[in-house]
Scaffold this active site. Structure first.
Site, PDB file in Angstrom:
ATOM      1  N   SER A 197      46.930  46.729  74.011  1.00 20.79           N
ATOM      2  CA  SER A 197      48.530  46.511  73.192  1.00 20.79           C
ATOM      3  C   SER A 197      48.300  47.700  73.671  1.00 20.79           C
ATOM      4  CB  SER A 197      48.392  46.423  71.254  1.00 20.79           C
ATOM      5  OG  SER A 197      49.534  46.186  71.107  1.00 20.79           O
ATOM      6  N   TYR A 220      44.784  48.016  62.650  1.00 19.19           N
ATOM      7  CA  TYR A 220      45.249  47.471  64.273  1.00 19.19           C
ATOM      8  C   TYR A 220      45.078  48.387  65.823  1.00 19.19           C
ATOM      9  CZ  TYR A 220      47.834  44.668  67.800  1.00 19.19           C
ATOM     10  OH  TYR A 220      48.203  43.564  68.786  1.00 19.19           O
TER      11      TYR A 220
END
Length: 683
Positions: free
Chosen positions: A560, A573
């Protein structure tokens, strides 16, 4: 606009073909051909014209449609007998079939077209039933044919398929008015009839009579001899575990000349054959029917160790046997090749037999590999029948070579479409049941890969696999990537399905958006468990398989932009994604020696179609940025340089770009798929 209704004779032919092809006792997949003759109106002259509809080259009787038929003018086809230059030049006649065509389109006529056109019967079937081939390959097949059928069926000595075989059968039919068909030595059967129904009945009479003849001579003494010590089938769980461990090694060996996909079978017929004393002798004789050995090669590779031999010993011995097999195959080629022979296509086995474990078959795609295995089971059935009534005596090696390296077969191979970029590659996609994972699975399959869709949700994984196609193209496995045993089992299932794994996509993930002071240890653990630990476990098990295959491979992490971009309220995250990002670098450095490339894709927020966003992450991130959840995708797009929303298909495109072949020298790379987020630029 509707298509014109097929001619009544063509309709009858299709019905008969589908009925015969639906029963594997009658003929093998894609084996045999059928025909019908009749009268139609010539669209040019308006006069009646005699035509023949015949199954064209390739295709399968069980699924034959009108598009699979060649349509020829019978007068022109039979006139070819007057210009036939003799058996030494009979291959030239195949090109002449093109000048006998009627109308436009239609399938290409097969080598067996002459058999159908020259035999004076309105309907003709040529089939490859195991029972018929058993008599055709028996040492005293001609005598047994007479004993089995009397004057109802004649014997035709072995002759390679072609124009001369058609003339031979036509002459025998003319000389034997009581005959309903023939046994073709070393090959199969041909039957005929005045009506489609009669032809079908005659074919079935030959097949069922041969079956009954063999059954009547079956005794308590097994045709393949007694069970050998140490060769009996292992218990199922041990057998499957052993197969999963051996398959990547075997696939790598079978891919020495060119990459292959594998298929595994532990059917009762295979396990029984391999347990018996005569299997080494019979396997060494090879298959006989041309349809069989064109797919199985002239003989299989057979492991000569007990079923419970140590795994390391089995691997070592298989490598030795493979080297010997390649040397023997090259000798076979050099014994029979001449200046006009096509180049050797590859010296690796198509069939590997492991007593106690089963059969491993190989091909350029999963269907080809599966069908090769099915044909070897046909060959086992033929051997059993022949050994029951006499002794198995396949055609000579030189004749097998003439078929395998036939110029007409080579031309057929050259006409095949170019393979897709990921053909012969096995992809394993975690989190493949939805969102980005689903898009990746669909894209890799569209580019030719066999795909294993792995997901914690069995239903969604199964739906995506079904969306891709049959089990020859995709299978679903259930796995929680945080569970070490489930990951190992899922990759073992991939090995059993297709022979190994070449392309792994670590995509499984989830997100919980909270500021630091509200983030619990459980929040931290679950995200690191799925993305950091899960990626590590999958990569480790996949690397073991890839190293055993010795074929290189690709591991792609769907990381990501949050792995490099410090977004708000995102500690767990973002840290897990940073862990994944560094795994890419670490594994690229470590696995390069095995030819395994490791790269990553860094998407921005993928809202549409995302299971993560639909599961609560979207609402949490929308709250952080002060927008409504339904506007979150637009919000993300507006903060990018390109002002575009990132979709699952965009991420899938990046995965293909990394693995499709053009970036063969790239490893350790992270590819941004974020429409341009300057703060996430890699430095």
């Amino acid at each position: 606009m509707t298509s014109p209704t097929p001619h009544p004779q063509a309709q009858a032919l299709l019905r008969r073909s589908n009925a015969l092809g639906a029963d594997p006792r009658n003929t093998n997949y894609a084996g045999g051909n059928t025909s019908a003759k009749g009268t139609d109106t010539d669209p040019v002259t308006g006069e009646p014209v005699e035509l023949m509809w015949v199954k064209g080259s390739g295709g399968d009787l069980g699924t034959l449609t009108e598009d699979g038929l060649a349509v020829l003018r019978l007068d022109r086809l039979r006139a070819l007998a007057g210009v036939y230059p003799g058996v030494e030049r009979e291959d030239e006649m195949v090109a002449a079939f093109d000048y006998c065509g009627h109308g436009k389109g239609g399938a290409a006529p097969s080598i067996d077209t002459a058999m159908h056109g020259l035999v004076e019967a309105p309907h003709v079937d040529h089939l490859h039933p195991d029972s018929g081939i058993a008599l055709a390959c028996a040492a005293d097949g001609e005598k047994l044919t007479a004993e089995c059928f009397g004057d109802r069926v004649a014997w035709v000595p072995w002759r390679r398929p072609g124009f001369q075989l058609g003339l031979d059968i036509a002459a025998i039919k003319a000389a034997t008015p009581t005959a309903i068909g023939v046994i073709l030595g070393g090959h199969g059967i041909t039957a005929w009839g005045d009506t489609s129904e009669q032809c079908e009945a005659n074919s079935l009479e030959i097949i069922r009579t041969a079956e009954a003849f063999i059954e009547a001579r079956t005794t308590d003494e097994h045709a393949f001899g007694p069970v050998l010590e140490g060769r009996a089938a292992l218990p199922e769980d041990q057998r499957r575990a052993r197969a999963a461990a051996l398959f990547p090694v075997l696939r790598g060996l079978a891919s020495t000349d060119r990459p292959q996909i594998g298929h595994y079978s532990d059917s009762a017929a295979v396990l029984d054959f391999l347990s018996r004393a005569e299997h080494p002798r019979l396997a060494a004789l090879g298959t006989s029917c041309p349809d069989h050995f064109l797919r199985t090669k002239v003989r299989p590779l057979v492991l000569d160790l007990p079923a419970d031999a140590p795994l390391a010993d089995a691997v070592t011995r298989l490598k030795e046997l493979h080297a010997a097999y390649r040397e023997e195959y090259r000798g076979y080629y050099e014994r029979h090749a001449d200046a006009d022979s096509p180049a050797m296509r590859g010296a690796d086995p198509a069939i590997v037999l492991v007593p106690g474990v089963g059969m491993f078959s190989f091909g350029t795609d999963a269907q080809t590999a599966r069908v090769a295995g099915e044909f070897y089971v046909n060959a086992v059935n033929v051997m059993r029948g022949a050994e029951t009534v006499s002794a198995y005596a396949p055609i000579e090696e030189a004749e097998k070579f003439r078929i395998e390296y036939w110029a007409l077969e080579e031309a057929k191979l050259q006409r095949m479409a170019a393979p897709k970029p990921l053909a012969t590659r096995v992809a394993f996609v975690t989190g493949g049941g939805s969102g980005i994972g689903r898009a990746i699975a669909l894209r890799l399959a569209a580019e030719g890969a066999c795909v294993v869709v792995a997901d914690r949700d069995a239903d969604t994984a199964a739906k995506v696999a079904a969306e891709i196609g049959t089990a020859d193209r995709a299978v679903a496995v259930t796995a929680d990537v945080t569970d070490e045993s489930e990951v190992a089992a899922a990759l073992a299932a991939a090995a059993l399905a297709f022979g190994g794994v070449d392309l792994v996509v670590n995509n499984a993930g989830l997100s919980i958006s909270k500021p630091l002071l509200e983030t619990t240890a459980a929040d931290w653990d679950i995200q690191h468990g799925v993305m950091a630990r899960g990626s590590f476990l999958v990569a480790r098990e996949a690397a073991r398989i890839m190293a055993a295959q010795e074929m290189g491979g690709d591991i792609v992490y769907i990381s990501s932009k949050n792995g490099v971009f410090a977004g708000p309220d995102n500690i767990a995250y973002g840290a897990a994604k940073a862990d994944q990002a560094h795994q890419v670098r670490l594994l690229a450095a470590e696995l390069g020696a095995h030819g395994i490339r490791v790269n990553g894709v860094n998407p921005d927020g993928v809202v549409r179609g995302s299971g993560i966003f639909a599961g609560g992450w979207g609402a949490e991130r929308a709250a952080v940025y002060g927008v409504s959840e339904d506007k979150l995708g637009e919000f993300y797009a507006q903060r990018t340089l390109l002002k575009r929303e990132v979709l699952p298909e965009n991420v899938a495109a990046a995965v293909f770009a990394l693995t499709g072949g053009d970036l063969s020298h790239t490893t350790g790379l992270h590819v941004p798929v974020d429409a341009g987020v300057a703060a996430a630029f890699l430095r």
